[in-house]
Design a protein around this motif. Structure first.
Motif, PDB file in Angstrom:
ATOM      1  N   MET A   1       0.819  -1.184   0.000  1.00 64.75           N
ATOM      2  CA  MET A   1       0.000   0.000   0.000  1.00 64.75           C
ATOM      3  C   MET A   1       0.872   1.260   0.000  1.00 64.75           C
ATOM      4  O   MET A   1       0.538   2.235  -0.656  1.00 64.75           O
ATOM      5  CB  MET A   1      -0.920   0.000   1.214  1.00 64.75           C
ATOM      6  N   SER A   2       1.983   1.230   0.694  1.00 62.35           N
ATOM      7  CA  SER A   2       2.872   2.394   0.704  1.00 62.35           C
ATOM      8  C   SER A   2       3.449   2.660  -0.681  1.00 62.35           C
ATOM      9  O   SER A   2       3.551   3.815  -1.102  1.00 62.35           O
ATOM     10  CB  SER A   2       4.003   2.184   1.704  1.00 62.35           C
ATOM     11  N   LEU A   3       3.824   1.606  -1.374  1.00 56.31           N
ATOM     12  CA  LEU A   3       4.364   1.765  -2.722  1.00 56.31           C
ATOM     13  C   LEU A   3       3.301   2.331  -3.661  1.00 56.31           C
ATOM     14  O   LEU A   3       3.594   3.214  -4.475  1.00 56.31           O
ATOM     15  CB  LEU A   3       4.881   0.429  -3.257  1.00 56.31           C
ATOM     16  N   THR A   4       2.083   1.871  -3.532  1.00 54.06           N
ATOM     17  CA  THR A   4       0.991   2.376  -4.365  1.00 54.06           C
ATOM     18  C   THR A   4       0.764   3.856  -4.117  1.00 54.06           C
ATOM     19  O   THR A   4       0.607   4.636  -5.058  1.00 54.06           O
ATOM     20  CB  THR A   4      -0.305   1.598  -4.074  1.00 54.06           C
ATOM     21  N   ASN A   5       0.767   4.266  -2.845  1.00 54.36           N
ATOM     22  CA  ASN A   5       0.596   5.687  -2.526  1.00 54.36           C
ATOM     23  C   ASN A   5       1.747   6.515  -3.062  1.00 54.36           C
ATOM     24  O   ASN A   5       1.543   7.605  -3.601  1.00 54.36           O
ATOM     25  CB  ASN A   5       0.477   5.892  -1.018  1.00 54.36           C
ATOM     26  N   TYR A   6       2.966   6.022  -2.922  1.00 52.22           N
ATOM     27  CA  TYR A   6       4.133   6.738  -3.428  1.00 52.22           C
ATOM     28  C   TYR A   6       4.061   6.921  -4.939  1.00 52.22           C
ATOM     29  O   TYR A   6       4.296   8.011  -5.464  1.00 52.22           O
ATOM     30  CB  TYR A   6       5.407   5.985  -3.042  1.00 52.22           C
ATOM     31  N   LEU A   7       3.721   5.853  -5.648  1.00 60.35           N
ATOM     32  CA  LEU A   7       3.636   5.939  -7.109  1.00 60.35           C
ATOM     33  C   LEU A   7       2.502   6.865  -7.547  1.00 60.35           C
ATOM     34  O   LEU A   7       2.661   7.648  -8.484  1.00 60.35           O
ATOM     35  CB  LEU A   7       3.452   4.548  -7.712  1.00 60.35           C
ATOM     36  N   MET A   8       1.362   6.797  -6.849  1.00 59.65           N
ATOM     37  CA  MET A   8       0.243   7.660  -7.196  1.00 59.65           C
ATOM     38  C   MET A   8       0.597   9.130  -6.959  1.00 59.65           C
ATOM     39  O   MET A   8       0.299   9.994  -7.791  1.00 59.65           O
ATOM     40  CB  MET A   8      -1.004   7.286  -6.393  1.00 59.65           C
ATOM     41  N   GLN A   9       1.259   9.432  -5.839  1.00 56.68           N
ATOM     42  CA  GLN A   9       1.673  10.801  -5.562  1.00 56.68           C
ATOM     43  C   GLN A   9       2.673  11.289  -6.601  1.00 56.68           C
ATOM     44  O   GLN A   9       2.607  12.441  -7.037  1.00 56.68           O
ATOM     45  CB  GLN A   9       2.289  10.897  -4.169  1.00 56.68           C
ATOM     46  N   SER A  10       3.582  10.422  -7.009  1.00 55.70           N
ATOM     47  CA  SER A  10       4.565  10.798  -8.017  1.00 55.70           C
ATOM     48  C   SER A  10       3.906  11.121  -9.345  1.00 55.70           C
ATOM     49  O   SER A  10       4.241  12.117  -9.999  1.00 55.70           O
ATOM     50  CB  SER A  10       5.579   9.676  -8.214  1.00 55.70           C
ATOM     51  N   TYR A  41      -3.401  13.835  -0.367  1.00 63.15           N
ATOM     52  CA  TYR A  41      -3.321  12.832   0.685  1.00 63.15           C
ATOM     53  C   TYR A  41      -4.720  12.418   1.142  1.00 63.15           C
ATOM     54  O   TYR A  41      -4.981  11.227   1.350  1.00 63.15           O
ATOM     55  CB  TYR A  41      -2.526  13.377   1.869  1.00 63.15           C
ATOM     56  N   SER A  42      -5.632  13.378   1.290  1.00 68.60           N
ATOM     57  CA  SER A  42      -7.002  13.072   1.729  1.00 68.60           C
ATOM     58  C   SER A  42      -7.711  12.178   0.730  1.00 68.60           C
ATOM     59  O   SER A  42      -8.406  11.231   1.116  1.00 68.60           O
ATOM     60  CB  SER A  42      -7.787  14.352   1.938  1.00 68.60           C
ATOM     61  N   LEU A  43      -7.558  12.474  -0.553  1.00 68.00           N
ATOM     62  CA  LEU A  43      -8.192  11.639  -1.580  1.00 68.00           C
ATOM     63  C   LEU A  43      -7.625  10.223  -1.569  1.00 68.00           C
ATOM     64  O   LEU A  43      -8.379   9.257  -1.708  1.00 68.00           O
ATOM     65  CB  LEU A  43      -8.017  12.280  -2.953  1.00 68.00           C
ATOM     66  N   GLN A  44      -6.323  10.111  -1.401  1.00 64.90           N
ATOM     67  CA  GLN A  44      -5.728   8.786  -1.335  1.00 64.90           C
ATOM     68  C   GLN A  44      -6.226   8.028  -0.100  1.00 64.90           C
ATOM     69  O   GLN A  44      -6.492   6.831  -0.169  1.00 64.90           O
ATOM     70  CB  GLN A  44      -4.211   8.871  -1.287  1.00 64.90           C
ATOM     71  N   PHE A  45      -6.376   8.702   1.002  1.00 62.70           N
ATOM     72  CA  PHE A  45      -6.858   8.082   2.220  1.00 62.70           C
ATOM     73  C   PHE A  45      -8.293   7.577   2.041  1.00 62.70           C
ATOM     74  O   PHE A  45      -8.614   6.460   2.411  1.00 62.70           O
ATOM     75  CB  PHE A  45      -6.791   9.082   3.388  1.00 62.70           C
ATOM     76  N   ILE A  46      -9.138   8.395   1.430  1.00 62.61           N
ATOM     77  CA  ILE A  46     -10.527   8.018   1.196  1.00 62.61           C
ATOM     78  C   ILE A  46     -10.608   6.821   0.251  1.00 62.61           C
ATOM     79  O   ILE A  46     -11.358   5.871   0.481  1.00 62.61           O
ATOM     80  CB  ILE A  46     -11.336   9.209   0.642  1.00 62.61           C
ATOM     81  N   ILE A  47      -9.807   6.844  -0.806  1.00 64.27           N
ATOM     82  CA  ILE A  47      -9.827   5.746  -1.780  1.00 64.27           C
ATOM     83  C   ILE A  47      -9.339   4.445  -1.145  1.00 64.27           C
ATOM     84  O   ILE A  47      -9.927   3.389  -1.349  1.00 64.27           O
ATOM     85  CB  ILE A  47      -8.968   6.108  -3.012  1.00 64.27           C
ATOM     86  N   LYS A  48      -8.277   4.517  -0.357  1.00 62.18           N
ATOM     87  CA  LYS A  48      -7.708   3.298   0.236  1.00 62.18           C
ATOM     88  C   LYS A  48      -8.575   2.737   1.351  1.00 62.18           C
ATOM     89  O   LYS A  48      -8.528   1.548   1.623  1.00 62.18           O
ATOM     90  CB  LYS A  48      -6.298   3.586   0.790  1.00 62.18           C
ATOM     91  N   CYS A  49      -9.353   3.566   2.031  1.00 61.15           N
ATOM     92  CA  CYS A  49     -10.189   3.079   3.150  1.00 61.15           C
ATOM     93  C   CYS A  49     -11.488   2.453   2.684  1.00 61.15           C
ATOM     94  O   CYS A  49     -12.165   1.797   3.464  1.00 61.15           O
ATOM     95  CB  CYS A  49     -10.479   4.215   4.114  1.00 61.15           C
ATOM     96  N   ASN A  50     -11.859   2.647   1.457  1.00 61.21           N
ATOM     97  CA  ASN A  50     -13.115   2.054   0.950  1.00 61.21           C
ATOM     98  C   ASN A  50     -12.900   0.685   0.405  1.00 61.21           C
ATOM     99  O   ASN A  50     -12.021   0.146   0.065  1.00 61.21           O
ATOM    100  CB  ASN A  50     -13.742   2.932  -0.122  1.00 61.21           C
TER     101      ASN A  50
END
Length: 50
Positions: A1-10, A41-50
């Motif tokens: 999940m951390s790698l996915t967030n890092y790549l998405m942010q990049s 960050y908020s959008l990523q948090f919402i997407i990952k929590c669903n």
């Protein structure tokens, strides 16, 4: 999940700031950069929590 967030942010940030995207590098202030980071960050948090 951390790698996915890092790549998405990049991908999102390079699209906003680099030449092949919106070209906002050096054009935005610190406050707007902070807003972009919090929204991203908020959008990523919402997407990952669903």
């Amino acid at each position: 999940m951390s790698l996915t967030n890092y790549l998405m942010q990049s991908i999102i940030c390079t699209t906003i700031f680099y030449d092949y995207g919106l070209e906002f590098f050096g054009e935005l202030g610190a406050a707007l950069g902070l807003v972009i980071a919090v929204v991203e960050y908020s959008l990523q948090f919402i997407i990952k929590c669903n």
